[in-house]
Design a protein around this motif. Structure first.
Motif, PDB file in Angstrom:
ATOM      1  N   ARG A  73       9.013   4.399   9.193  1.00  0.00           N
ATOM      2  CA  ARG A  73       9.976   5.511   9.185  1.00  0.00           C
ATOM      3  C   ARG A  73       9.515   6.656   8.290  1.00  0.00           C
ATOM      4  O   ARG A  73      10.259   7.600   8.083  1.00  0.00           O
ATOM      5  N   LYS A  74       8.309   6.545   7.718  1.00  0.00           N
ATOM      6  CA  LYS A  74       7.790   7.565   6.798  1.00  0.00           C
ATOM      7  C   LYS A  74       6.667   8.348   7.477  1.00  0.00           C
ATOM      8  O   LYS A  74       6.185   7.945   8.539  1.00  0.00           O
ATOM      9  N   PRO A  75       6.188   9.440   6.839  1.00  0.00           N
ATOM     10  CA  PRO A  75       5.123  10.242   7.474  1.00  0.00           C
ATOM     11  C   PRO A  75       3.901   9.420   7.895  1.00  0.00           C
ATOM     12  O   PRO A  75       3.297   9.700   8.933  1.00  0.00           O
ATOM     13  N   ILE A  76       3.531   8.398   7.153  1.00  0.00           N
ATOM     14  CA  ILE A  76       2.343   7.595   7.495  1.00  0.00           C
ATOM     15  C   ILE A  76       2.561   6.819   8.798  1.00  0.00           C
ATOM     16  O   ILE A  76       1.597   6.484   9.498  1.00  0.00           O
ATOM     17  N   ALA A  77       3.845   6.546   9.143  1.00  0.00           N
ATOM     18  CA  ALA A  77       4.193   5.845  10.387  1.00  0.00           C
ATOM     19  C   ALA A  77       3.440   4.532  10.557  1.00  0.00           C
ATOM     20  O   ALA A  77       2.890   4.231  11.621  1.00  0.00           O
ATOM     21  N   ASP A 115       0.823  -1.218   0.000  1.00  0.00           N
ATOM     22  CA  ASP A 115       0.000   0.000   0.000  1.00  0.00           C
ATOM     23  C   ASP A 115       0.855   1.266   0.000  1.00  0.00           C
ATOM     24  O   ASP A 115       0.579   2.231   0.709  1.00  0.00           O
ATOM     25  N   LEU A 116       1.864   1.286  -0.867  1.00  0.00           N
ATOM     26  CA  LEU A 116       2.842   2.380  -0.916  1.00  0.00           C
ATOM     27  C   LEU A 116       2.267   3.789  -1.108  1.00  0.00           C
ATOM     28  O   LEU A 116       2.827   4.739  -0.546  1.00  0.00           O
ATOM     29  N   PRO A 117       1.171   3.982  -1.873  1.00  0.00           N
ATOM     30  CA  PRO A 117       0.701   5.366  -2.058  1.00  0.00           C
ATOM     31  C   PRO A 117       0.281   6.069  -0.755  1.00  0.00           C
ATOM     32  O   PRO A 117       0.085   7.283  -0.753  1.00  0.00           O
ATOM     33  N   LYS A 118       0.199   5.325   0.358  1.00  0.00           N
ATOM     34  CA  LYS A 118      -0.156   5.972   1.631  1.00  0.00           C
ATOM     35  C   LYS A 118       1.045   6.674   2.271  1.00  0.00           C
ATOM     36  O   LYS A 118       0.889   7.370   3.278  1.00  0.00           O
ATOM     37  N   LYS A 119       2.218   6.499   1.678  1.00  0.00           N
ATOM     38  CA  LYS A 119       3.502   6.912   2.279  1.00  0.00           C
ATOM     39  C   LYS A 119       3.480   8.283   2.956  1.00  0.00           C
ATOM     40  O   LYS A 119       3.986   8.445   4.054  1.00  0.00           O
ATOM     41  N   PHE A 120       2.887   9.285   2.286  1.00  0.00           N
ATOM     42  CA  PHE A 120       2.894  10.647   2.821  1.00  0.00           C
ATOM     43  C   PHE A 120       1.604  10.983   3.567  1.00  0.00           C
ATOM     44  O   PHE A 120       1.377  12.141   3.933  1.00  0.00           O
ATOM     45  N   GLY A 121       0.745   9.979   3.768  1.00  0.00           N
ATOM     46  CA  GLY A 121      -0.471  10.199   4.553  1.00  0.00           C
ATOM     47  C   GLY A 121      -1.766  10.160   3.754  1.00  0.00           C
ATOM     48  O   GLY A 121      -2.831  10.417   4.315  1.00  0.00           O
ATOM     49  N   HIS A 122      -1.699   9.865   2.452  1.00  0.00           N
ATOM     50  CA  HIS A 122      -2.909   9.834   1.615  1.00  0.00           C
ATOM     51  C   HIS A 122      -3.494   8.423   1.605  1.00  0.00           C
ATOM     52  O   HIS A 122      -3.105   7.594   0.794  1.00  0.00           O
ATOM     53  N   ARG A 123      -4.425   8.190   2.525  1.00  0.00           N
ATOM     54  CA  ARG A 123      -4.959   6.835   2.663  1.00  0.00           C
ATOM     55  C   ARG A 123      -5.993   6.497   1.593  1.00  0.00           C
ATOM     56  O   ARG A 123      -6.690   7.368   1.089  1.00  0.00           O
ATOM     57  N   TYR A 180       4.047  -1.301   5.619  1.00  0.00           N
ATOM     58  CA  TYR A 180       3.327  -1.787   4.431  1.00  0.00           C
ATOM     59  C   TYR A 180       3.305  -3.316   4.532  1.00  0.00           C
ATOM     60  O   TYR A 180       4.387  -3.898   4.600  1.00  0.00           O
ATOM     61  N   PRO A 181       2.180  -3.991   4.491  1.00  0.00           N
ATOM     62  CA  PRO A 181       0.835  -3.425   4.420  1.00  0.00           C
ATOM     63  C   PRO A 181       0.288  -3.018   5.788  1.00  0.00           C
ATOM     64  O   PRO A 181       0.795  -3.456   6.821  1.00  0.00           O
ATOM     65  N   ALA A 182      -0.784  -2.214   5.749  1.00  0.00           N
ATOM     66  CA  ALA A 182      -1.488  -1.783   6.956  1.00  0.00           C
ATOM     67  C   ALA A 182      -2.058  -2.997   7.691  1.00  0.00           C
ATOM     68  O   ALA A 182      -2.232  -4.057   7.089  1.00  0.00           O
ATOM     69  N   PRO A 183      -2.376  -2.843   8.990  1.00  0.00           N
ATOM     70  CA  PRO A 183      -2.919  -3.984   9.748  1.00  0.00           C
ATOM     71  C   PRO A 183      -4.143  -4.650   9.107  1.00  0.00           C
ATOM     72  O   PRO A 183      -4.220  -5.883   9.074  1.00  0.00           O
ATOM     73  N   ASP A 184      -5.081  -3.870   8.573  1.00  0.00           N
ATOM     74  CA  ASP A 184      -6.280  -4.509   7.983  1.00  0.00           C
ATOM     75  C   ASP A 184      -5.919  -5.293   6.723  1.00  0.00           C
ATOM     76  O   ASP A 184      -6.493  -6.355   6.460  1.00  0.00           O
ATOM     77  N   LEU A 185      -4.953  -4.806   5.946  1.00  0.00           N
ATOM     78  CA  LEU A 185      -4.528  -5.543   4.752  1.00  0.00           C
ATOM     79  C   LEU A 185      -3.671  -6.748   5.127  1.00  0.00           C
ATOM     80  O   LEU A 185      -3.664  -7.760   4.412  1.00  0.00           O
ATOM     81  N   THR A 186      -2.952  -6.652   6.238  1.00  0.00           N
ATOM     82  CA  THR A 186      -2.189  -7.797   6.738  1.00  0.00           C
ATOM     83  C   THR A 186      -3.162  -8.926   7.071  1.00  0.00           C
ATOM     84  O   THR A 186      -2.945 -10.093   6.718  1.00  0.00           O
ATOM     85  N   ARG A 187      -4.266  -8.543   7.722  1.00  0.00           N
ATOM     86  CA  ARG A 187      -5.286  -9.541   8.055  1.00  0.00           C
ATOM     87  C   ARG A 187      -5.915 -10.121   6.793  1.00  0.00           C
ATOM     88  O   ARG A 187      -6.056 -11.343   6.659  1.00  0.00           O
ATOM     89  N   ALA A 188      -6.272  -9.264   5.861  1.00  0.00           N
ATOM     90  CA  ALA A 188      -6.913  -9.728   4.617  1.00  0.00           C
ATOM     91  C   ALA A 188      -5.978 -10.660   3.840  1.00  0.00           C
ATOM     92  O   ALA A 188      -6.422 -11.633   3.230  1.00  0.00           O
TER      93      ALA A 188
END
Ligand SMILES: [Zn+2]
Ligand SMILES: [Zn+2]
Length: 263
Positions: free
Chosen positions: A200-204, A163-171, A207-215
């Motif tokens: 280590r990026k602005p999104i803190a 889910d790289l496009p979230k890097k700067f905070g754009h979910r 990758y992947p996010a917890p919900d995508l890790t579960r999915a």
């Protein structure tokens, strides 16, 4: 037993890509200090000259890369398992070039990453303003279509930083495209790069996010741990947190050798 015993860090770079520091030996030493069992170098692979050239090794540096990793392999034999991989880019039109490079050496592991939507390098801080002129749902739709293309290409072992496009905070505003991509990734038998660099990026957030890790875990997709280190001290970064996030959802951790999945 130490929490990180028998773990591999399977995503790290070398100075040949032009934006990482530290020799392969220093990365290996850092891995030993972190108590890891092994590492896999996955530097940014050469691509056609017109594609993203400042951020990767040139084709004429590939043999040097292989030699540098093999030297570290020999030096650390018996103490640390050092493997040879690549972070490849998936960009429509470059598949045959990528295939040629992948055929040139005996890789252990190849990550397929999407860093561009069209001509926009969306993870480059220099071009972050572009997010403001895009519809986020459309952006994620286009991004995950490319990730699916990567999975379907048959060129790669895993998909990099999902889910790289979230890097700067754009979910991602909805998440449907991500789930569809996970269906394709599962169907094609790929793994996911569990990439701790997101912390280590602005999104803190990894990758992947917890919900995508579960999915992903629900679909039986395993995870390959990676720090995406661009300097030696980042090797094994946040692996305890990564283990927790993966184990919380019953996920499985694997490594690759000779492009065969283990674990
Ligand atoms: Zn890099
Ligand atoms: Zn990447």
């Amino acid at each position: 037993m130490d929490m990180t015993a028998a773990l591999f860090d399977s995503h790290m770079h070398t100075p040949l890509c032009g934006h990482a520091t530290g020799t392969p030996r220093e990365y290996a030493r850092s891995a030993l200090d972190a108590g890891l069992a092994g590492i896999c170098f996955t530097d940014h692979m050469p691509m056609p000259a017109w594609y993203d050239a400042p951020w990767r090794m040139r084709r004429d540096q590939l043999a040097q890369y292989v030699q540098d990793v093999q030297e570290a392999q020999a030096e650390f034999a018996g103490r640390l398992d050092v493997r040879l991989g690549l972070e490849a880019d998936f960009h429509p039109g470059t598949e045959r070039y990528v295939e040629e490079v992948l055929g040139a050496h005996p890789w252990d592991y190849v990550i397929g990453s999407v860093h561009y939507i069209g001509a926009w390098g969306f993870d480059n801080p220099e071009f972050v303003a572009e997010y403001d002129s895009r519809d986020l749902a459309g952006l994620y739709h286009d991004y995950y279509a490319l990730a699916e293309g990567a999975a379907k290409s048959g060129l790669f072992d895993s998909i990099g930083h999902l889910d790289l496009p979230k890097k700067f905070g754009h979910r991602d505003p909805d998440g449907y495209a991500a789930l569809h991509a996970l269906d394709v990734i599962a169907e094609r038998g790929l793994s996911l790069d569990f990439n701790t660099a997101g912390w280590r990026k602005p999104i803190a957030e990894a990758y992947p996010a917890p919900d995508l890790t579960r999915a992903a875990a629900e679909r039986g997709i395993p995870f390959v741990l990676g720090s995406d280190a661009h300097k030696p001290e980042e090797v094994g970064s946040r692996f305890t947190d990564a283990l927790k996030q993966i184990h919380d959802v019953g996920g499985r951790i694997v490594t690759y050798a000779g492009r065969v999945r283990h674990g």
